[in-house]
Design an enzyme around this catalytic site. Structure first.
Site, mmCIF file in Angstrom:
data_model
loop_
_atom_site.group_PDB
_atom_site.id
_atom_site.type_symbol
_atom_site.label_atom_id
_atom_site.label_comp_id
_atom_site.label_asym_id
_atom_site.label_seq_id
_atom_site.Cartn_x
_atom_site.Cartn_y
_atom_site.Cartn_z
ATOM 1 C CB ILE A 38 -8.957 8.066 -1.446
ATOM 2 C CG1 ILE A 38 -8.941 9.172 -2.504
ATOM 3 C CG2 ILE A 38 -8.807 6.700 -2.113
ATOM 4 C CD1 ILE A 38 -9.978 9.030 -3.603
ATOM 5 C CB SER A 48 -24.084 -8.918 35.631
ATOM 6 O OG SER A 48 -25.342 -8.315 35.820
ATOM 7 C CD GLU A 79 -20.605 -4.818 24.737
ATOM 8 O OE1 GLU A 79 -20.487 -4.146 23.693
ATOM 9 O OE2 GLU A 79 -21.654 -4.829 25.411
ATOM 10 N N GLY A 92 -10.797 4.626 7.204
ATOM 11 C CA GLY A 92 -11.303 3.333 7.637
ATOM 12 C C GLY A 92 -11.392 3.256 9.145
ATOM 13 C CG HIS A 127 -24.636 -13.884 33.003
ATOM 14 N ND1 HIS A 127 -23.735 -13.303 33.862
ATOM 15 C CD2 HIS A 127 -25.869 -13.571 33.493
ATOM 16 C CE1 HIS A 127 -24.385 -12.642 34.818
ATOM 17 N NE2 HIS A 127 -25.676 -12.801 34.633
ATOM 18 N N GLY A 163 -3.858 -3.202 11.459
ATOM 19 C CA GLY A 163 -4.343 -3.686 10.183
ATOM 20 C C GLY A 163 -5.855 -3.854 10.241
ATOM 21 N NE ARG A 191 -23.594 -14.227 38.528
ATOM 22 C CZ ARG A 191 -24.564 -13.341 38.722
ATOM 23 N NH1 ARG A 191 -24.386 -12.078 38.400
ATOM 24 N NH2 ARG A 191 -25.716 -13.701 39.220
ATOM 25 C CG HIS A 249 -28.889 -11.625 26.725
ATOM 26 N ND1 HIS A 249 -29.618 -11.143 25.668
ATOM 27 C CD2 HIS A 249 -28.473 -10.532 27.420
ATOM 28 C CE1 HIS A 249 -29.657 -9.812 25.727
ATOM 29 N NE2 HIS A 249 -28.970 -9.423 26.776
ATOM 30 C CG HIS A 281 -1.821 -1.191 1.312
ATOM 31 N ND1 HIS A 281 -1.384 -2.436 1.689
ATOM 32 C CD2 HIS A 281 -3.147 -1.323 1.055
ATOM 33 C CE1 HIS A 281 -2.402 -3.293 1.666
ATOM 34 N NE2 HIS A 281 -3.474 -2.656 1.289
ATOM 35 C CG LEU A 295 -8.987 -0.696 8.558
ATOM 36 C CD1 LEU A 295 -9.746 -0.249 7.320
ATOM 37 C CD2 LEU A 295 -7.716 0.129 8.726
ATOM 38 C CG HIS A 331 -5.875 1.579 -0.596
ATOM 39 N ND1 HIS A 331 -5.809 2.162 0.650
ATOM 40 C CD2 HIS A 331 -6.160 0.265 -0.384
ATOM 41 C CE1 HIS A 331 -6.053 1.233 1.573
ATOM 42 N NE2 HIS A 331 -6.272 0.081 0.973
#
Lengths: 663, 663
Positions: free
Chosen positions: B191, B380, B407, B160, B457, B121, B353, B469, B32, B123, B263
């Site tokens: 671009i 939780s 997350e 990106g 969970h 890499g 947990r 879930h 690139h 993105l 690119h």
């Protein structure tokens, strides 16, 4: 309209939602009362005045779509469906909220209840799915006109939806495509599970939406009338709209409202009783006053005349047959037959991503129902065919979407298009970035949405881009997902067959396609769609069979070379091409036994060859078989060097087999 | 500083980057060139004037971090490292760009080259990882002060990176935490791969960043001097800064610049020759004029004195030993020993947990190096321990991060913290949402970053929240990933042992933990860390062994019940607890053979029990074994009802085993 004084106030209607939400969560001792109680007034405004629907025909094609993106507040939609007169859920269904067999699941599931347009719960995805619905609506409108297609998509979203990354992609896509038919009600209650939104966010959410070309409005979400006025403005505007509804989570629970305590747990008997009193509700649970129920049912019948009108227009339309066929979207083998005939007549070496483009040329020419796209890898995924115009804000009739670098947003939008109906969405990215859209792939599978994922560059065969771009575990991790079929075709014929199978699927498919050229192999076998069987014997052993080589995709040609070397030493070897393990697993025992005879027969060594994780291949090789693959990350180098480096050549594999055979 | 006239202009320095980028891509015929050529001037400004580093000691703890989030432009950083005098890459390394064995991989890999701070890499992740580095810096600064910790994190990001959903999470988190040490240079070249950014985006990117509390600046990215002034402003401001660098992709390639053609492909011999002439470069490839090289090397030595000063301060510091120990971050068994002793003395039923929280209480008290958090599921995931203050913009010394509903952003930030060094990050979400952060988990594994994912969970045992879930395929899909260890402990002891193992790991770990209470099982076995072995015999058959039950996590207690039922019928059954399949696979053959004797012995039936996909369990049961699990999506109901419904009880499993045994 009747004068306000003759009907219950909007607040009393809203309180019926609050009552059902509290009671159902209390009965289950599980669930999320806070959101339905906070958004009851706003939802009442939407469902009594603006939303176009008819409980008597939940599948009316020109209905507005309503998406509860904040799916944990499922009792909101269950209450709405019940109150407005849908056949289900019944009051008993609601009493059994979150119990086995009740359609009132913890989160709304479209396969359980008509009126639930999409399964929500995984945050952010409802809204992103709604973007796809809004795209499908504008596309069909562009084709069939206002008479047949003229509806909106409404969303209720919470702070979770707006914080998730996918929200950025969805908001950006909707803004770019100027989806004015998309209207999002933001439940701005300033509370997340961990506490105040101030714990984690300082963002000016309105400014962010405005930055993407959205209209932004702000109202007191506890005043149905004000929300209604905002909805009017949203409907009148050409931009997608975010309506910030300032609410109080758990509104009506005197001691807990406004706190995270109302989010995800029953309020408790005393609090419910106090809320009931404060809200002026019937003291008995699951009880709605007759006049309130009448008013709700009456609101639910608003759309009936409009639906009848629509059906008259449909019956009068010259496009009726086309429209209904497009909605049904039934796949037909003939779409690909001429293309397959040409391939059987003489195929050349070609990358399966290119073979996919060739198949798409045939499909897109045969049927106008497909909408393709790519997450900014159009030329690499080979997803765009000749004359396929872009679907843009200026041309919704286009059939190709430049999704931008938004894999997850693309996947969720495709779910929305498939669920809306009338289009067959397919979209491309690199297989390694299946991870980026995996949560949406899962919802494709759970909802049996016919989405076709075109995932190219499917192994170390992509070469120089290196381990960040080389899938290793992806095939197996996708195969582990229920309800998803992963196709990894070996050549142009198998690729076309995989497309045919994917189009005929009810649910989602992943096409894993090579970057590199592959030589034709499938011409050696019969013309029926063998890929649809999942696996088939490509060549039979010439000498006495001692080995069965099982390979997929780009490794099938290697397996053929290995077989040739083995046969050269008098060792008979079948080659089984296995483009879709899930489909093979679904064949009857006789077919499976024919292709892969009892593994306990130690006289036959089974060998799997796939340029990816060997984990899971024991299912086909047995423990005493041999699994050739890659159980580490790849490397950056030209593809042939990598295949050699990692021992994925017939020269490297054959001696391993001979050794195992004791030769 | 020398007068400008005595040294080559910044542009000539920048053109050395352009030359190397063009030449390396041309030699590889892959890569690139567009991005390095467009951002060469901006990078020159950063590396010659502002960035604090010393090529003689790439691991100097107080160096600034530089992250090339737009990792495809890898030749930019390879050129910079070479020109400024890092030992690697050599010019030969660059000549071998993208070839097997060269550290100059297609995308920058931190395990290949010092000076590459993180592998990029995929993105968006570089920038999100940089957020974690900036958090770690502020945290350590709060503890050790400016004398020892006082550096910045600089990022180069492309469109990106800014379009990906994770960008929203990263920008939001950085804005909320007021990470003024984070400075992002946006390569605004208009671009993307598919063409103009107008194809897919209408967003006012600057406004979106401002909406999250960022400073936004705009400059001509082709003028190093202007970029330098913007960097000065960014450094002076307390907010994180986005510097919009208006550039031209492939700048210098006379016919291709400004187009997507530059690119991701070599420019071609003629275009390179023309570019060389236009830029006033040496006509020979890989050739840098001596005065330019001198100037670069001199720039690379700028930090040497500062580093020496820093070492003097470190040597003089009373905190030196603490600081170095924290940077080393070596795990110690004694952190958990007292807790484990207590458990062995008498454990009670507890959800794993909760058991994880108990282990964390011990760990966080024993060592100040951990930084915990959760993506808005603190209560939780049980991730917050007593007295663990929040890490906020007002208190960077805190050790708990409210990541919000982010997350993926959390996972990437944890990678950044782990790579920065000095902290051990752990963070929680539901196991089903491992999918949301999966791309970052993969980068944890590829980079061997010690990140501990607390994923609770972990099965249908979560109950009423339903299939959206309930993880089904997640355990297997994570186990398929190279370099990741998945622990699914069966009780409090195994949970503590899993924590000990995860802390001692070089790379990442997932702890899959139950929502529901589990009875103590591990007290039946020895005190050494058996979880660290991956699998062990929990109980041995009393009667003649006919069955080996292999279970994980919450299903171990079911396996014990099954064994009891079998023994009651005179059928001997071992129970093997297998909390970590990857670790078991890594044991020597003798150990594995002892736990799971040769599967070809048909006298012994192996049975796996795990409330998830059975795909892959053939590895341990053999094809003729029995696999008890769940090969479909779950349902919404109380957990005990689901276990019964799906046949995951000793009552349902035992008859299946008896049938298979022919009893």
């Amino acid at each position: 309209m009747e004068p306000e004084t003759l009907q219950p106030t909007q607040r009393r209607l809203a309180n019926a939602i609050r009552a059902l939400a509290m009671d159902a969560v209390e009965a289950a001792n599980s669930g999320h009362p806070g959101m339905p109680m906070g958004m009851a007034d706003a939802a009442t405004a939407l469902f009594t005045r603006h939303l176009k629907y008819d409980p008597a025909d939940p599948h009316w094609p020109d209905r507005d779509r309503f998406v509860l993106s904040a799916g944990h507040g499922s009792m909101l939609i269950y209450a709405l469906l019940h109150l407005t007169g849908y056949a289900r859920p019944t009051l008993d269904d609601i009493r059994n909220f979150r119990q086995l067999g009740s359609p009132c699941a913890g989160h709304p599931e479209n396969f359980e209840l008509a009126g639930v347009e999409t399964t929500t719960g995984p945050l952010g995805q409802g809204l992103a799915t709604a973007v796809g619905m809004a795209i499908a609506e504008r596309h069909l409108n562009a084709i069939y006109g206002d008479d047949l297609v003229d509806h909106r998509t409404f969303v209720i979203a919470g702070d979770g939806c707006l914080m998730e990354g996918i929200n950025h992609e969805a908001v950006g896509l909707a803004g770019h495509l100027k989806l004015g038919r998309l209207i999002v009600l933001w439940d701005d209650n300033k509370i997340t599970i961990d506490g105040s939104t101030d714990l984690s966010r300082n963002e000016d959410v309105m400014a962010r939406h405005a930055a993407c070309g959205w209209q932004t409005l702000e109202v007191d979400g506890l005043e149905a009338g004000k929300v209604g006025q905002a909805l009017d403005k949203a409907i009148a505007d050409e931009r997608p709209t975010l309506i910030r509804c300032k609410t109080v989570i758990g509104y009506g629970a005197p001691n807990k409202q406004g706190t995270a305590a109302t989010h995800g747990a029953a309020l408790g008997k005393d609090e419910v009783a106090a809320a009931r009193q404060g809200l002026g509700l019937d003291p008995n649970e699951f009880t709605i006053p007759a006049d309130v129920m009448d008013a709700w049912r009456s609101a639910g019948q608003r759309g009936s005349a409009e639906r009848a009108e629509w059906h008259r227009r449909l019956d009068a339309s010259k496009r009726k047959a086309d429209f209904l066929a497009q909605l049904e979207g039934k796949a037909d083998d003939k779409w690909l037959k001429p293309h397959l005939d040409t391939l059987f007549a003489g195929a050349k070496p070609v990358a399966t991503r290119k073979a996919s483009e060739m198949a798409l040329e045939a499909i897109n020419a045969a049927v106008p129902w497909t909408i393709g796209g790519s997450a900014d890898l159009t030329g690499s995924n080979n997803t765009k065919t000749k004359g396929q115009d872009a679907l843009t804000a200026d041309n919704y009739a286009g059939r190709y979407i430049y999704y931008g670098i938004r894999e997850f947003g693309m996947a969720a939008a495709m779910n929305g298009m498939a669920l809306h109906g009338g289009v067959i969405p397919y979209g491309g990215t690199f297989l390694v970035f299946a991870d980026y859209c995996r949560p949406a792939i899962r919802l494709s599978a759970l909802q049996t949405a016919r989405v076709i994922y075109v995932m190219t560059h499917d192994s170390i065969g992509l070469g120089e881009d290196g381990p960040t771009h080389q899938p290793v575990e992806h095939l197996q991790s996708l195969r582990a997902m229920p309800g998803l079929e992963v196709f990894r075709p070996a050549d142009a014929v198998e690729t076309a067959e995989a497309w045919a199978a994917a189009l005929a699927n009810d649910g989602p498919s992943v096409l894993a396609l090579s970057r590199q050229n592959l030589r034709p192999v499938r011409t050696k076998a019969a013309k029926e769609n063998l890929t649809a069987k999942g696996a088939y014997r490509l060549i039979s052993a010439a000498a006495a069979r001692k080995v069965i080589l099982i390979a997929t995709g780009s490794e099938v040609e290697i397996a053929l070379d290995v077989a040739e070397r083995l046969e050269g030493q008098g060792i008979g070897a079948d080659v089984v091409s296995m483009p879709c393990t899930e489909r093979f697993d679904a064949q009857d025992a006789a077919y499976r036994e024919d292709i892969l005879p009892d593994v306990s027969n130690r006289d036959i060594l089974r060998v799997s060859i796939e340029a990816g994780a060997t984990f899971g291949w024991e299912r086909y090789t047995g423990l005493h078989g041999l699994r050739i693959g890659l159980d580490r990350f790849g490397a950056s180098a030209p593809a042939p060097d990598l295949y050699e480096h990692f021992g994925l050549t017939s020269e490297a594999i054959t001696p391993k087999i001979l050794e195992r055979l004791g030769k």
